[in-house]
Design an enzyme around this catalytic site. Sequence first.
Site, PDB file in Angstrom:
ATOM      1  CB  ALA A   1      -0.933  -0.005   1.206  1.00 62.07           C
ATOM      2  CE1 TYR A   2       5.578   5.473   2.623  1.00 61.54           C
ATOM      3  CE2 TYR A   2       7.249   4.029   1.678  1.00 61.54           C
ATOM      4  CZ  TYR A   2       6.884   5.255   2.208  1.00 61.54           C
ATOM      5  OH  TYR A   2       7.828   6.253   2.322  1.00 61.54           O
TER       6      TYR A   2
END
Length: 245
Positions: free
Chosen positions: A153-154
Amino acid sequence: MSTQQTRVALVTGGSGGIGRSVVRRLAQDGYAVAVHYAGNPERAQEVVEEITKESGQAIAVGGDVADEQAMAAAFEATQAAFGGIDVVVNTAGIMVLAPIATLSLDDLDRMHRTNIRGTFVVSQLAAQQLRAGGAIINFSTTVTRTQLPTYGAYVASKAAVEGMTLILARELRGKDITVNAVAPGPTATPLFLNGKDESLVATLAKAAPLERLGQPEDIAETVAFLAGPARWVNGQVLFSNGGLA
């Protein structure tokens, strides 16, 4: 030196980690610096006092980077104090690590808001307000290339930052404003070290050919290069990672 002769930088997330080193490095180069903070005005004021004690110029400006009104106010305060803005450095960001299968969607939304929307809001204001000869410097991550598990997600948020950075560089044709992104490797900051045991940190430190973690000052050197002398580097993602990838 008059205000017109002094280059001015606004550094988001400038009160801690990489941002704090960027502020110090630009101040050493003679920049007047606006030190942005999200929730800790005392820490930002400490940085301001460090710079002013060395006869530099600095102010603290606050606000959520994803809030366009708060950021417009930060830009206005910087211009009121120093007469204009030449460089904007977007170091503000949050990182929550978990496998894609189990990551909380609330955490996904928080990273999206700060890392993508925040970078977009600040870049938009910078594109409208920077003086000729200016530079916009956003932040990605080397993990867009190393693809480490739990960073999904990062990395998705930082891949979006890379995309908007490269397009904005082309959109500012004729404005004499460069737009680049810095992609650090493992760097010894609280954001990176949080939640990692000594064994993992040692392994990551050995991963690069230089066999050490990056230091915030290493990343600040890259930013200083893009902010000032690197006028022919534009629309690029510059990996500052000791040769990791």
